[in-house]
Design a protein around this motif. Structure first.
Motif, PDB file in Angstrom:
ATOM      1  N   VAL A   2       0.834  -1.200   0.000  1.00 32.31           N
ATOM      2  CA  VAL A   2       0.000   0.000   0.000  1.00 32.31           C
ATOM      3  C   VAL A   2       0.871   1.252   0.000  1.00 32.31           C
ATOM      4  O   VAL A   2       0.654   2.189  -0.782  1.00 32.31           O
ATOM      5  N   VAL A   3       1.876   1.263   0.873  1.00 33.83           N
ATOM      6  CA  VAL A   3       2.773   2.419   0.953  1.00 33.83           C
ATOM      7  C   VAL A   3       3.526   2.604  -0.359  1.00 33.83           C
ATOM      8  O   VAL A   3       3.725   3.723  -0.838  1.00 33.83           O
ATOM      9  N   ARG A   4       3.946   1.503  -0.985  1.00 33.16           N
ATOM     10  CA  ARG A   4       4.670   1.578  -2.257  1.00 33.16           C
ATOM     11  C   ARG A   4       3.803   2.232  -3.344  1.00 33.16           C
ATOM     12  O   ARG A   4       4.253   3.120  -4.068  1.00 33.16           O
ATOM     13  N   ASN A   5       2.547   1.781  -3.424  1.00 36.33           N
ATOM     14  CA  ASN A   5       1.641   2.341  -4.431  1.00 36.33           C
ATOM     15  C   ASN A   5       1.395   3.823  -4.192  1.00 36.33           C
ATOM     16  O   ASN A   5       1.399   4.634  -5.129  1.00 36.33           O
ATOM     17  N   VAL A   6       1.176   4.186  -2.933  1.00 38.15           N
ATOM     18  CA  VAL A   6       0.939   5.587  -2.595  1.00 38.15           C
ATOM     19  C   VAL A   6       2.186   6.421  -2.889  1.00 38.15           C
ATOM     20  O   VAL A   6       2.102   7.524  -3.438  1.00 38.15           O
ATOM     21  N   ALA A   7       3.359   5.873  -2.507  1.00 35.38           N
ATOM     22  CA  ALA A   7       4.607   6.608  -2.713  1.00 35.38           C
ATOM     23  C   ALA A   7       4.888   6.802  -4.198  1.00 35.38           C
ATOM     24  O   ALA A   7       5.325   7.882  -4.620  1.00 35.38           O
ATOM     25  N   GLU A   8       4.666   5.774  -5.007  1.00 31.68           N
ATOM     26  CA  GLU A   8       4.899   5.896  -6.444  1.00 31.68           C
ATOM     27  C   GLU A   8       4.004   6.960  -7.057  1.00 31.68           C
ATOM     28  O   GLU A   8       4.454   7.772  -7.882  1.00 31.68           O
ATOM     29  N   GLN A   9       2.756   6.992  -6.636  1.00 28.67           N
ATOM     30  CA  GLN A   9       1.831   8.004  -7.159  1.00 28.67           C
ATOM     31  C   GLN A   9       2.241   9.402  -6.711  1.00 28.67           C
ATOM     32  O   GLN A   9       2.200  10.354  -7.494  1.00 28.67           O
ATOM     33  N   ARG A  10       2.680   9.501  -5.459  1.00 27.13           N
ATOM     34  CA  ARG A  10       3.066  10.805  -4.936  1.00 27.13           C
ATOM     35  C   ARG A  10       4.314  11.337  -5.650  1.00 27.13           C
ATOM     36  O   ARG A  10       4.365  12.515  -6.030  1.00 27.13           O
ATOM     37  N   VAL A  11       5.317  10.477  -5.839  1.00 22.95           N
ATOM     38  CA  VAL A  11       6.533  10.910  -6.532  1.00 22.95           C
ATOM     39  C   VAL A  11       6.213  11.309  -7.964  1.00 22.95           C
ATOM     40  O   VAL A  11       6.728  12.306  -8.479  1.00 22.95           O
ATOM     41  N   ALA A  12       5.342  10.545  -8.631  1.00 25.74           N
ATOM     42  CA  ALA A  12       4.957  10.874 -10.006  1.00 25.74           C
ATOM     43  C   ALA A  12       4.294  12.243 -10.062  1.00 25.74           C
ATOM     44  O   ALA A  12       4.593  13.052 -10.956  1.00 25.74           O
ATOM     45  N   GLU A  13       3.398  12.513  -9.130  1.00 25.20           N
ATOM     46  CA  GLU A  13       2.723  13.812  -9.110  1.00 25.20           C
ATOM     47  C   GLU A  13       3.719  14.947  -8.853  1.00 25.20           C
ATOM     48  O   GLU A  13       3.630  16.014  -9.477  1.00 25.20           O
ATOM     49  N   GLN A  14       4.668  14.717  -7.946  1.00 28.64           N
ATOM     50  CA  GLN A  14       5.673  15.741  -7.670  1.00 28.64           C
ATOM     51  C   GLN A  14       6.511  16.035  -8.906  1.00 28.64           C
ATOM     52  O   GLN A  14       6.780  17.202  -9.232  1.00 28.64           O
ATOM     53  N   LEU A  15       6.937  14.984  -9.595  1.00 30.46           N
ATOM     54  CA  LEU A  15       7.769  15.173 -10.777  1.00 30.46           C
ATOM     55  C   LEU A  15       7.011  15.888 -11.891  1.00 30.46           C
ATOM     56  O   LEU A  15       7.566  16.749 -12.579  1.00 30.46           O
ATOM     57  N   GLU A  16       5.747  15.547 -12.073  1.00 36.55           N
ATOM     58  CA  GLU A  16       4.946  16.210 -13.103  1.00 36.55           C
ATOM     59  C   GLU A  16       4.794  17.694 -12.781  1.00 36.55           C
ATOM     60  O   GLU A  16       4.801  18.539 -13.684  1.00 36.55           O
ATOM     61  N   GLN A  17       4.669  18.021 -11.493  1.00 36.45           N
ATOM     62  CA  GLN A  17       4.573  19.430 -11.089  1.00 36.45           C
ATOM     63  C   GLN A  17       5.907  20.151 -11.270  1.00 36.45           C
ATOM     64  O   GLN A  17       5.940  21.364 -11.496  1.00 36.45           O
ATOM     65  N   ASN A  18       7.021  19.407 -11.171  1.00 32.47           N
ATOM     66  CA  ASN A  18       8.346  20.013 -11.260  1.00 32.47           C
ATOM     67  C   ASN A  18       8.877  20.117 -12.682  1.00 32.47           C
ATOM     68  O   ASN A  18       9.964  20.666 -12.889  1.00 32.47           O
ATOM     69  N   LEU A  19       8.144  19.586 -13.669  1.00 35.21           N
ATOM     70  CA  LEU A  19       8.615  19.660 -15.046  1.00 35.21           C
ATOM     71  C   LEU A  19       8.768  21.117 -15.485  1.00 35.21           C
ATOM     72  O   LEU A  19       7.935  21.964 -15.170  1.00 35.21           O
ATOM     73  N   PRO A  20       9.851  21.433 -16.195  1.00 38.46           N
ATOM     74  CA  PRO A  20      10.067  22.819 -16.643  1.00 38.46           C
ATOM     75  C   PRO A  20       8.970  23.291 -17.580  1.00 38.46           C
ATOM     76  O   PRO A  20       8.219  22.488 -18.156  1.00 38.46           O
ATOM     77  N   GLU A  21       8.891  24.598 -17.761  1.00 38.04           N
ATOM     78  CA  GLU A  21       7.914  25.178 -18.670  1.00 38.04           C
ATOM     79  C   GLU A  21       8.141  24.657 -20.085  1.00 38.04           C
ATOM     80  O   GLU A  21       9.281  24.588 -20.566  1.00 38.04           O
ATOM     81  N   GLY A  22       7.076  24.264 -20.745  1.00 42.84           N
ATOM     82  CA  GLY A  22       7.178  23.733 -22.090  1.00 42.84           C
ATOM     83  C   GLY A  22       7.313  22.224 -22.152  1.00 42.84           C
ATOM     84  O   GLY A  22       7.236  21.640 -23.234  1.00 42.84           O
ATOM     85  N   VAL A  23       7.518  21.594 -20.994  1.00 45.75           N
ATOM     86  CA  VAL A  23       7.641  20.135 -20.933  1.00 45.75           C
ATOM     87  C   VAL A  23       6.381  19.573 -20.282  1.00 45.75           C
ATOM     88  O   VAL A  23       6.032  19.952 -19.163  1.00 45.75           O
ATOM     89  N   GLU A  24       5.709  18.684 -20.966  1.00 48.61           N
ATOM     90  CA  GLU A  24       4.459  18.129 -20.461  1.00 48.61           C
ATOM     91  C   GLU A  24       4.402  16.629 -20.711  1.00 48.61           C
ATOM     92  O   GLU A  24       5.050  16.104 -21.627  1.00 48.61           O
ATOM     93  N   GLY A  25       3.613  15.952 -19.868  1.00 48.55           N
ATOM     94  CA  GLY A  25       3.425  14.516 -20.058  1.00 48.55           C
ATOM     95  C   GLY A  25       3.249  13.796 -18.741  1.00 48.55           C
ATOM     96  O   GLY A  25       3.540  14.336 -17.667  1.00 48.55           O
ATOM     97  N   ASP A  26       2.748  12.569 -18.816  1.00 44.12           N
ATOM     98  CA  ASP A  26       2.564  11.741 -17.628  1.00 44.12           C
ATOM     99  C   ASP A  26       3.861  11.027 -17.299  1.00 44.12           C
ATOM    100  O   ASP A  26       4.552  10.497 -18.180  1.00 44.12           O
ATOM    101  N   VAL A  27       4.179  11.006 -16.004  1.00 45.60           N
ATOM    102  CA  VAL A  27       5.374  10.327 -15.523  1.00 45.60           C
ATOM    103  C   VAL A  27       4.952   9.113 -14.707  1.00 45.60           C
ATOM    104  O   VAL A  27       4.121   9.220 -13.797  1.00 45.60           O
ATOM    105  N   HIS A  28       5.513   7.963 -15.041  1.00 46.13           N
ATOM    106  CA  HIS A  28       5.225   6.734 -14.309  1.00 46.13           C
ATOM    107  C   HIS A  28       6.430   6.393 -13.440  1.00 46.13           C
ATOM    108  O   HIS A  28       7.580   6.470 -13.897  1.00 46.13           O
ATOM    109  N   VAL A  29       6.166   6.006 -12.194  1.00 47.02           N
ATOM    110  CA  VAL A  29       7.230   5.767 -11.224  1.00 47.02           C
ATOM    111  C   VAL A  29       7.161   4.335 -10.713  1.00 47.02           C
ATOM    112  O   VAL A  29       6.078   3.818 -10.420  1.00 47.02           O
ATOM    113  N   LYS A  30       8.327   3.720 -10.594  1.00 47.74           N
ATOM    114  CA  LYS A  30       8.429   2.392  -9.998  1.00 47.74           C
ATOM    115  C   LYS A  30       9.557   2.417  -8.979  1.00 47.74           C
ATOM    116  O   LYS A  30      10.698   2.753  -9.313  1.00 47.74           O
ATOM    117  N   LEU A  31       9.235   2.079  -7.726  1.00 46.38           N
ATOM    118  CA  LEU A  31      10.228   2.073  -6.660  1.00 46.38           C
ATOM    119  C   LEU A  31      10.815   0.681  -6.508  1.00 46.38           C
ATOM    120  O   LEU A  31      10.096  -0.313  -6.431  1.00 46.38           O
TER     121      LEU A  31
END
Length: 262
Positions: free
Chosen positions: A45-74
């Motif tokens: 459960v923690v792994r799934n939550v953590a992967e989703q959280r890291v993915a959301e953080q990375l998508e928010q941190n993408l530079p201007e002009g860079v877009e897309g879904d990020v998939h994370v595997k711990l």
């Protein structure tokens, strides 16, 4: 033989006490198995939550002009233990449909020693970028080349027109790309001159186009500061670039800060 003696075994343990001990150990084993199962479920459960959280953080941190879904595997055995230790051993990031200023590319990243909050530098990261010929021409500018580059089997080719002895001469240069940290070096390996040069001696033009030094293409200005090119593979219609970085941060400011060529 007395009745008390008959009630004991060879070790002298009464049957009632032996049965009680067996029941106690059975209960202990059941409790341990249940707790282990609960820990495994909790870690999943923690792994799934953590992967989703890291993915959301990375998508928010993408530079201007860079877009897309990020998939994370711990990676690693226990995400809970890694969180408690303050570092995730192995993190895989994939963005197969990332766009840079509307240009599609595919990115896969493997990072080690990643802070859970992405608020500190990672130990090391390796990224693989796959781009089509059209994407390369849209994103990268080759100095002195007006037209597009053509990706071939281990080489690139570019064509242009130059005036030689007062005549316009069409030419095509074939070059081998080599990774060199903040730059990609294009080392000319051959020159083909168009029909317009058939009537004159173009050996001097060929020598000039071949040159003594490879053409440097600065790629640091397209990448986060501290990221270097480690390898580049070219095949007809596409290119694969391997990047590496040590101590890079994955926060928004760091990813938006571009490097430069010295």
């Amino acid at each position: 033989m007395t009745q008390a003696a008959q009630a004991t075994d060879a070790a002298g343990t009464p049957p009632r006490r032996r049965n009680r001990a067996a029941r106690v150990w059975g209960v202990v084993v059941v409790i341990v198995v249940v707790l282990a199962g609960l820990l495994v479920i909790a870690d999943i459960v923690v792994r799934n939550v953590a992967e989703q959280r890291v993915a959301e953080q990375l998508e928010q941190n993408l530079p201007e002009g860079v877009e897309g879904d990020v998939h994370v595997k711990l990676g690693g055995l226990s995400v809970i233990a890694q969180y408690l230790a303050g570092s995730m051993q192995q993190v895989e990031l994939s963005a197969p449909e990332l766009t840079v200023n509307g240009v599609p590319i595919s990115v896969h990243v493997e990072a080690q020693d990643v802070p859970p909050g992405l608020d500190a530098p990672v130990g090391h990261a390796t990224a693989t970028i796959e781009a089509s010929e059209a994407a390369v021409n849209s994103l990268i500018e080759v100095p002195g080349v007006q037209g597009d580059v053509v990706l071939g089997d281990g080489a690139v080719a570019y064509s242009d027109t130059v005036r030689f002895l007062g005549l316009p001469i069409d030419y095509t240069v074939t070059a081998r790309p080599t990774a060199a940290g903040d730059t990609v070096l294009l080392e000319p390996t051959g020159v083909e001159v168009g029909a317009g040069g058939g009537a004159i001696d173009v050996s001097g033009l060929v020598d000039r186009l071949m040159g003594d030094d490879p053409i440097p293409v600065c790629v640091a200005e397209y990448l986060p500061e501290g990221v270097e090119v480690q390898q580049i593979t070219v095949e007809p219609g596409s290119a694969t670039v391997t990047l590496g970085a040590t101590g890079i941060s994955l926060d928004e400011q760091s990813l938006a800060t571009r490097g430069s060529c010295g």
